[in-house]
Design an enzyme around this catalytic site. Structure first.
Site, PDB file in Angstrom:
ATOM      1  CE  LYS A 296      -3.890  -1.770   2.556  1.00 11.53           C
ATOM      2  NZ  LYS A 296      -4.989  -1.698   1.485  1.00 11.53           N
ATOM      3  NE  ARG A 371     -10.381 -10.358  -2.514  1.00 12.48           N
ATOM      4  CZ  ARG A 371     -10.948  -9.455  -3.450  1.00 12.48           C
ATOM      5  NH1 ARG A 371     -11.162  -9.793  -4.670  1.00 12.48           N
ATOM      6  NH2 ARG A 371     -10.812  -8.098  -2.914  1.00 12.48           N
TER       7      ARG A 371
END
Length: 548
Positions: A296, A371
């Protein structure tokens, strides 16, 4: 975990306590109609009329007035504002009560009496106005675990909440004392669950590592007679049972305190034969998300200690359910706690990983780790549902939820609201209606999204080298249907696709994915601080499961 005392006052008791010299040190008058405020026959009415004559805003905003006839001389007026405009909802009560509580505390009050002057009568959407009001008061009283630990470390005189006691009188002559007592029981249970969620949620990456989250849950919940808590820390077992979770954790394993764990919390009622529903909750608990090798950048890593709020909220739901002790419901929670670190052994884009079901998952972006860590736990829940149907002939309704701060796209699409997607069997079973109604009643509204063919096409394999694609290289907020298609990935990778509407009834599995990236945090921060947390979805999810 200390929670302020909550007291229900009957009419006579309220009349006695609402005067100067009572056990309380402030009176908050909550009202919807300013005309009712200035025309009531309470002792303080004349004082309000006198102020309103020169300052009409007393009926339009929270105001603190000195009045010698009320407890502590502190009179706080608390208008809710309109209730019946097109966009009004029950959150008006929560916001008003929070603002009034903050003002009362600012003046030095710690034992506050609330008078609900003119509650809504039969107004749709406001059935839980009192519960939402009380939860708003508790929210303003709550002090985070981070601050409580600081108070203890610095040996401060007071450790804990801003308020010591909350008492209330609701001007509802048609509501029985038993009903009010049941209201307080529900509120206290949900507030306990919400505080479990917030205690962990506010913890920074070192205070709430995966193992520290597990320890907090054990310390807080394991002693409850209806709950069973187990923690899996063995890395070899995690690698075998939950290979995708283990892959995400690879870069963190070299630091012992950052190692992953799986926490299982099981609620079983005292009479298991009475169970008619069994819910499975899978929570995403990424205690810090660096993005992994797909780092990030541009400041996007800030706030990623909150990427565990799916798992912490599920732990809170379990605490609330245990307190309320429903006889018809059994609940199993599976929480994946992991740190998505950067390191030489970090998992990589372009890797093909095997899931628990044997599906080959092509990794497109290591920053889509949430996920992945839920996939194998979701698959395990599917296995258990099918096995239990085989061994238990009773007509038990099974449903599975995944709960996660999963995507930035859900915030781009809906702002600070939660969203969910249900598969076909869950839609037919009415799960979306339960979530929507619970969210509206309890002040945590949801937006309902739909699974479309596009979502499954998005994650479909493009070669014979994989069975499903995790994601592409782009951030979810820059991707069409960025919060919808992850549910399609989960359905395929966890082996749920053959258990949809086309399956035989006995092979169908109800599944709903809940994305709380928007609803778990408040919309704005103070200065350069991190945003405050809302405590959602503990009230709404608890209410949906219990039909409160």
């Amino acid at each position: 975990m200390a929670i302020p005392k909550l007291t229900v006052l009957k009419d006579a008791a309220f009349q006695e306590q609402s005067v100067a010299g009572s056990a309380y040190d402030a009176l908050v008058v909550v009202f919807t109609d300013a005309a009712r405020l200035t025309s009531s026959n309470m002792p303080f009415t004349k004082a309000i009329q006198a102020v309103a004559a020169v300052d009409p805003s007393v009926g339009q905003q929270v105001s603190l007035l000195y009045n010698e006839t009320v407890p502590g001389g502190r009179l706080v007026t608390c208008p809710t504002g309109s209730l019946n405009d097109d966009t009004d909802d029950v959150r008006k009560f929560s916001a008003a009560c929070r603002a009034a509580t903050a003002r009362a505390h600012q003046s030095g009050a710690r034992r506050v009496l609330y008078y609900f002057l003119d509650p809504p009568q039969d107004l749709p959407g406001y059935e839980k106005w009192l519960e939402v009001s009380l939860l708003g008061i508790f929210a303003e009283s709550y002090i985070t675990l981070v601050v409580r630990r600081h108070q203890e470390l610095t040996k401060q005189q007071r450790v804990g909440d801003r308020l010591d006691e909350i008492a209330f009188f609701a001007n509802t002559p048609n509501v029985s004392t038993d009903s009010l007592n049941e209201t307080t029981r529900s509120v206290l249970a949900i507030e306990k669950g919400r505080r479990v969620h917030l205690d962990m949620g506010y913890g920074d990456p070192e205070q709430m590592t995966p193992l520290n989250c597990a320890q907090y849950i054990q310390d807080t919940l394991a002693s409850h007679p209806n709950l069973r808590v187990t923690v899996l820390t063995d890395l070899a077992t995690i690698g075998i049972e939950y290979p995708l979770l283990h892959a995400v954790a690879r870069a963190s394993i070299l630091v012992p305190r950052h190692r992953p764990c799986v926490v299982t919390i099981e609620y079983t009622p005292s009479d298991p034969s009475a169970v008619r529903e069994h819910a499975y909750l899978v929570g995403k608990g990424v205690t810090y998300d660096t993005g992994g090798i797909d780092l990030k950048t541009g400041g996007a890593m800030r706030g990623m200690s909150r990427d565990k709020l799916g798992a912490t909220s599920v732990a809170g739901v379990m605490a609330a359910i245990a307190e309320l002790a429903p006889s018809h419901l059994r609940v199993t929670a599976e929480l994946a706690f992991v740190r998505n670190s950067i390191g030489a052994d970090g998992y990589l884009s372009d890797e093909v990983l095997y899931s628990r079901t044997g599906k080959r998952v092509l990794i497109g972006n290591t920053d889509a780790e949430g996920r992945l860590i839920m996939t194998d736990l979701l698959s395990q829940c599917r296995e258990r549902v099918l096995a239990q149907r085989t061994t238990d002939p009773r007509p038990v309704h099974y449903h599975i939820y995944t709960v996660a701060t999963l995507t930035g796209h859900v915030i781009r699409a809906y702002g600070h609201y939660g969203a969910f997607l249900s598969n076909g069997p869950a839609v037919r079973a009415g799960v979306p209606d339960r979530l929507i109604q619970a969210g509206e009643r309890w002040g945590d509204p949801y937006e309902q999204s739909r699974l479309r063919p596009d979502d499954f096409a998005k994650v479909a394999p493009g070669s014979d080298r994989e069975d499903v694609c995790q994601t592409d290289h782009m951030a979810s907020s820059a991707t069409a249907r960025g919060h919808q298609y992850p549910a399609a990935y989960l359905i395929i990778a966890a082996g749920l696709k053959p258990h949809g509407n086309a399956a035989k009834p006995e092979e169908q599995v109800c599944y709903t994915h809940v994305d709380i990236a928007g609803s778990a945090e408040e919309a704005h921060s103070q200065g350069m601080s991190l945003c405050n947390l809302t405590g959602n979805p503990v009230p709404s999810l608890t209410a949906a499961l219990l039909d409160l």
